[in-house]
Write an enzyme that holds these catalytic residues in place. Sequence first.
Site, short mmCIF file in Angstrom:
data_model
loop_
_atom_site.label_atom_id
_atom_site.label_comp_id
_atom_site.label_asym_id
_atom_site.label_seq_id
_atom_site.Cartn_x
_atom_site.Cartn_y
_atom_site.Cartn_z
N HIS A 180 0.83 -1.21 0.00
CA HIS A 180 0.00 0.00 0.00
C HIS A 180 0.86 1.26 0.00
CE1 HIS A 180 0.66 0.86 4.36
NE2 HIS A 180 0.69 -0.45 4.47
N CYS A 196 2.84 -3.20 6.78
CA CYS A 196 3.16 -4.30 5.86
C CYS A 196 4.24 -3.82 4.88
CB CYS A 196 1.89 -4.73 5.15
SG CYS A 196 0.65 -5.50 6.25
#
Length: 274
Positions: A180, A196
Amino acid sequence: MATTRSGRRHFLALSCAALASACARPMEAPEPLDDVTRFGFQPVEGYGLIEDGGHIIPPVPPQYLQWPNRRQRFIYEGGDPAHSIVIDPHAKFLYYVLDDGTAWRYPIAVGRAGLSLRSTTVVRAKKEWPGWQPTANMLRTQPEVYGPFARGIPGGPASPLGARALYLYRGKRDTHYRIHGTNDLESIGNSGSAGCIRLFNHDIIHLYDLVDIPTTVYVRSAEESLRLLGPALSPRGVELPPKIISPETIYGATDIVAADGMPPDPDGVLTRLE
C-alpha cells in the site's frame, strides 16, 4: 496653428477608438508560481504534485529520493515469471516483472508485519484510496495503540493505506498483508515498528495500474537478496522508532488544501499505524 472644429472631432474620435481598444484588450493573467517557489524545491520527475480521486498528493522532496530510493526500470536477473511481484524485504525493494526481461523496481518500507511475510501469496483485490481498520489481533495485543481507531479510518489522505492498496491472499483466505501507499516518507528504504509493505503514493499508483487480478507475489530470502544485490544493497535501512498518533490528529484531518497546494499534515505522521 489653430485647430479646426472638424480636426478636433477627428482627434476625439481617434482618442475614443484607442481607449475602447485598450479597454477591450484582455487583462494578462498573473504568472503562475514556479515549483521551487511553490514547494521550496524542484520536484523529481515522476514524483511531482498529483491530483487523484479528488485528493492532492504533494511532491516527494528530493532528499527522500536519493539513489536507490526511486522508481527505476532495468534488466531483471531474478528469474521470476513475467507479471509477478517480487518483494525483497532485506534490500527494501519491490519488483514488478515485465515480459520483455525488464522489471520496475520500487523502494519500499517494511513493517514488522511485512518482515514476517515469507511465503508466496496472490493479489486477489485492489482498491483506490482504501479505508483502514485494525484487526482483532491488533486490538487485542496493543489496545492502547489501536483501540482509539477501532471504528476504522475512511479512505483519503488520513488513511494509513495511502492512495492504493493491493490485498494479499493464500487461496481464498485474506492474509491481512497489504502492499500500500504511505505519506510517511522517511520510512521508505527502512523498517518500521508497524505496517506491511509500503511505497511512496506516487509509486503505488504506478504499480497499481500494472497489476492484474490475480497476480502472484514472491518473497526473497536473505540469501537470495544478498546473492542478487550484494552487500552494498542487502541488507539496507534502519528500524525506525514507533510514533504514537492521536485520534484527534487522524480524525481531524481533512481534504482542505492550503494555498500552496499542500494537504494537511505536512509532516506525514498519519501512516505509521498500518
